[in-house]
Design a protein around this motif. Structure first.
Motif, PDB file in Angstrom:
ATOM      1  N   ARG B  40       0.892  -1.170   0.000  1.00 22.09           N
ATOM      2  CA  ARG B  40       0.000   0.000   0.000  1.00 22.09           C
ATOM      3  C   ARG B  40       0.929   1.219   0.000  1.00 22.09           C
ATOM      4  NH1 ARG B  40      -3.561  -1.713   3.898  1.00 22.09           N
ATOM      5  NH2 ARG B  40      -5.077  -2.548   2.479  1.00 22.09           N
ATOM      6  N   TRP B  42       2.447   4.740  -0.701  1.00 19.21           N
ATOM      7  CA  TRP B  42       2.208   6.146  -1.037  1.00 19.21           C
ATOM      8  C   TRP B  42       3.322   6.677  -1.937  1.00 19.21           C
ATOM      9  CZ3 TRP B  42       6.450   8.638   0.749  1.00 19.21           C
ATOM     10  CH2 TRP B  42       7.124   8.079   1.841  1.00 19.21           C
ATOM     11  N   LEU B  45       2.502   7.501  -5.608  1.00 19.20           N
ATOM     12  CA  LEU B  45       1.909   8.809  -5.914  1.00 19.20           C
ATOM     13  C   LEU B  45       3.005   9.850  -6.130  1.00 19.20           C
ATOM     14  CD1 LEU B  45      -0.832   8.716  -3.141  1.00 19.20           C
ATOM     15  CD2 LEU B  45      -1.215   8.449  -5.580  1.00 19.20           C
ATOM     16  N   LEU B  46       4.034   9.793  -5.274  1.00 19.72           N
ATOM     17  CA  LEU B  46       5.118  10.778  -5.394  1.00 19.72           C
ATOM     18  C   LEU B  46       5.949  10.547  -6.659  1.00 19.72           C
ATOM     19  CD1 LEU B  46       6.445  11.307  -1.762  1.00 19.72           C
ATOM     20  CD2 LEU B  46       4.800  12.635  -3.039  1.00 19.72           C
ATOM     21  N   LEU B  49       3.899  11.936  -9.537  1.00 21.66           N
ATOM     22  CA  LEU B  49       3.926  13.406  -9.511  1.00 21.66           C
ATOM     23  C   LEU B  49       5.299  13.912  -9.955  1.00 21.66           C
ATOM     24  CD1 LEU B  49       2.186  15.883  -8.604  1.00 21.66           C
ATOM     25  CD2 LEU B  49       3.435  15.804  -6.473  1.00 21.66           C
ATOM     26  N   ASP B  52       5.664  13.807 -13.724  1.00 17.99           N
ATOM     27  CA  ASP B  52       4.920  14.887 -14.379  1.00 17.99           C
ATOM     28  C   ASP B  52       5.560  16.251 -14.112  1.00 17.99           C
ATOM     29  OD1 ASP B  52       3.170  13.246 -15.620  1.00 17.99           O
ATOM     30  OD2 ASP B  52       1.627  13.345 -14.087  1.00 17.99           O
ATOM     31  N   LEU B  65      -2.569  15.892 -20.453  1.00 13.83           N
ATOM     32  CA  LEU B  65      -2.991  15.460 -19.108  1.00 13.83           C
ATOM     33  C   LEU B  65      -1.802  14.921 -18.308  1.00 13.83           C
ATOM     34  CD1 LEU B  65      -6.290  13.544 -19.825  1.00 13.83           C
ATOM     35  CD2 LEU B  65      -6.055  15.536 -18.379  1.00 13.83           C
ATOM     36  N   PRO B  66      -1.782  15.142 -17.002  1.00  9.35           N
ATOM     37  CA  PRO B  66      -0.712  14.563 -16.176  1.00  9.35           C
ATOM     38  C   PRO B  66      -0.918  13.057 -16.017  1.00  9.35           C
ATOM     39  CG  PRO B  66      -2.272  15.739 -14.803  1.00  9.35           C
ATOM     40  CD  PRO B  66      -2.735  15.921 -16.213  1.00  9.35           C
ATOM     41  N   LEU B  67      -0.552  12.335 -17.055  1.00  9.75           N
ATOM     42  CA  LEU B  67      -0.884  10.898 -17.142  1.00  9.75           C
ATOM     43  C   LEU B  67      -0.308  10.076 -16.000  1.00  9.75           C
ATOM     44  CD1 LEU B  67      -0.411  10.325 -20.971  1.00  9.75           C
ATOM     45  CD2 LEU B  67      -2.544  10.574 -19.721  1.00  9.75           C
ATOM     46  N   PHE B  68       0.910  10.419 -15.583  1.00 12.21           N
ATOM     47  CA  PHE B  68       1.545   9.591 -14.555  1.00 12.21           C
ATOM     48  C   PHE B  68       0.942   9.841 -13.165  1.00 12.21           C
ATOM     49  CE2 PHE B  68       4.244   8.250 -17.829  1.00 12.21           C
ATOM     50  CZ  PHE B  68       4.934   7.145 -17.381  1.00 12.21           C
ATOM     51  N   PHE B  73      -2.721   7.453  -9.119  1.00 11.89           N
ATOM     52  CA  PHE B  73      -3.975   7.380  -8.344  1.00 11.89           C
ATOM     53  C   PHE B  73      -4.704   6.076  -8.653  1.00 11.89           C
ATOM     54  CE2 PHE B  73      -4.155  12.237  -8.283  1.00 11.89           C
ATOM     55  CZ  PHE B  73      -3.632  12.288  -7.005  1.00 11.89           C
ATOM     56  N   VAL B  76      -2.831   3.077  -7.176  1.00 12.88           N
ATOM     57  CA  VAL B  76      -2.893   3.001  -5.711  1.00 12.88           C
ATOM     58  C   VAL B  76      -4.290   2.622  -5.212  1.00 12.88           C
ATOM     59  CG1 VAL B  76      -2.885   4.507  -3.688  1.00 12.88           C
ATOM     60  CG2 VAL B  76      -0.903   4.429  -5.164  1.00 12.88           C
ATOM     61  N   TRP B  77      -5.310   3.221  -5.805  1.00 12.88           N
ATOM     62  CA  TRP B  77      -6.659   3.005  -5.265  1.00 12.88           C
ATOM     63  C   TRP B  77      -7.428   1.886  -5.975  1.00 12.88           C
ATOM     64  CZ3 TRP B  77      -7.560   4.451  -0.607  1.00 12.88           C
ATOM     65  CH2 TRP B  77      -6.904   5.573  -0.089  1.00 12.88           C
ATOM     66  N   GLU B  80      -6.550  -1.881  -4.990  1.00  7.61           N
ATOM     67  CA  GLU B  80      -6.774  -2.265  -3.589  1.00  7.61           C
ATOM     68  C   GLU B  80      -7.295  -3.710  -3.440  1.00  7.61           C
ATOM     69  OE1 GLU B  80      -5.785  -0.658  -1.076  1.00  7.61           O
ATOM     70  OE2 GLU B  80      -6.846  -1.512   0.616  1.00  7.61           O
TER      71      GLU B  80
END
Lengths: 263, 89
Positions: B40, B42, B45-46, B49, B52, B65-68, B73, B76-77, B80
């Motif tokens: 899981r 995080w 996400l970094l 970001l 991008d 679009l900020p594809l990465f 997102f 990660v989600w 699950e």
């Protein structure tokens, strides 16, 4: 008891992920509102990492350690040392020669158009958006939208992109052939629409238009400058169109310097 | 076991950040996928970001679009339910 502890840790991990998501969203919008200040900081931070990494890679591979290890093992200790020294010198000489050739080609461009020479300070293969970083920025009077040229020893200057985001000492160059881009160009006097594909561009042209490999493609909106040459023509007798693939006469991944035309 | 998991996670995260600068885009994408599938994380996400921020031109139009970031997102989600099967217990 075990189950309860597991559930607690599960919920803690999920909460952490939720806050990380929130944090990333806040960072993203803070950057948008600030006009890209955060990403300028991140880009500035990546340049020393890239420089150190590429230096380490050229030191390791340039020394010939991987290419001639088997033969070196057969040599005596003195010859090994001499060979290694010679290879290091040769690699250093080759690097200087490449740099010299690159700068010499760009010097020819500088005689024709006013602008500045800037080093490429990032990988040109890593970007998913067809962009790369150069080591010049607003401090060097670089402006957004300036035309970026690559020098080809045989064919002169070719437009490879435009300057996008500019910070003090770095700038992002958006490649003309970035994936998903469309560009109006001229080929043999006819208007064609180029579709960027990353490494090259593709265009559909009428069958009547006679095109051959090596024909130069220019873009009127870039002052009629060349943007590439025809690499391949695919013609299907059943179709009224033929596919033309346009590439650059220089390998973009080997670029070390580019020339930015002053606006 | 937990120690091994944390080490793997740290190595993958570091590899993700470095590959964002040095390697073609599919490498960090694969690393993000591995991280998101197993942990899981995080960090995914970094990394998204970061890619991008480094390579995506700034602008209010959100084009391209900020594809990465979006991909991170989703990884990660949306992963699950699958991740639950692979998580270290």
């Amino acid at each position: 008891m075990m189950m309860s502890l597991y559930r607690q840790s599960e919920s803690r991990a999920r909460r952490r992920l939720f806050f990380a998501t929130l944090f990333v969203v806040v960072l993203f919008f803070a950057d948008l509102i600030s006009g890209g200040h955060l990403r300028a900081l991140v880009r500035t931070a990546t340049i020393p990492v890239w420089t150190a990494g590429s230096r380490a890679a050229s030191a390791v591979f340039g020394s010939g350690f991987f290419t001639s290890r088997a033969s070196l093992l057969r040599e005596n200790a003195l010859l090994q040392q001499q060979l290694s020294d010679a290879e290091q010198r040769a690699a250093g000489y080759q690097a200087l020669k490449d740099e010299n050739d690159s700068l010499r080609s760009i010097a020819l461009l500088a005689g024709v158009e006013k602008g500045i020479t800037a080093p490429v300070v990032s990988s040109v293969l890593s970007s998913p958006y067809g962009s790369f970083l150069i080591g010049a920025g607003s401090a060097d009077e670089l402006a957004r939208g300036s035309i970026v040229l690559a020098a080809s020893p045989d064919a002169g200057g070719f437009v490879i992109g435009r300057v996008g985001d500019v910070s003090a000492h770095t700038a992002l160059v958006n490649e003309l052939f970035a994936p998903g881009t469309a560009l109006e160009a001229t080929l043999k006097g006819a208007a064609v629409m180029l579709q960027g594909r990353g490494d090259n561009a593709r265009a559909d042209i009428p069958r009547e238009l006679s095109v051959s490999v090596g024909d130069i493609v220019t873009v009127p909106s870039l002052g009629g400058r060349p943007v590439g040459v025809v690499d391949n023509v695919v013609s299907d007798p059943a179709s009224s169109h033929q596919e033309v693939y346009i590439g650059l006469p220089v390998s973009i991944s080997s670029l070390r310097f580019i020339y930015v035309v002053s606006r | 076991m937990l120690y091994l998991g944390n080490t793997t996670r740290c190595i993958l995260a570091l590899l993700g950040f470095l590959s964002a600068i040095f390697f073609p885009p599919y490498v960090p994408l694969a690393v993000m996928g591995l991280l998101a599938l197993r942990f899981r994380a995080w960090e995914v996400l970094l990394i998204g970001l970061c890619i991008d921020f480094v390579w995506l031109p700034a602008g209010l139009s959100l084009h391209p679009l900020p594809l990465f970031t979006i991909g991170a997102f989703i990884l990660v989600w949306a992963l699950e339910p699958i991740r639950k099967e692979f998580l270290l217990r």
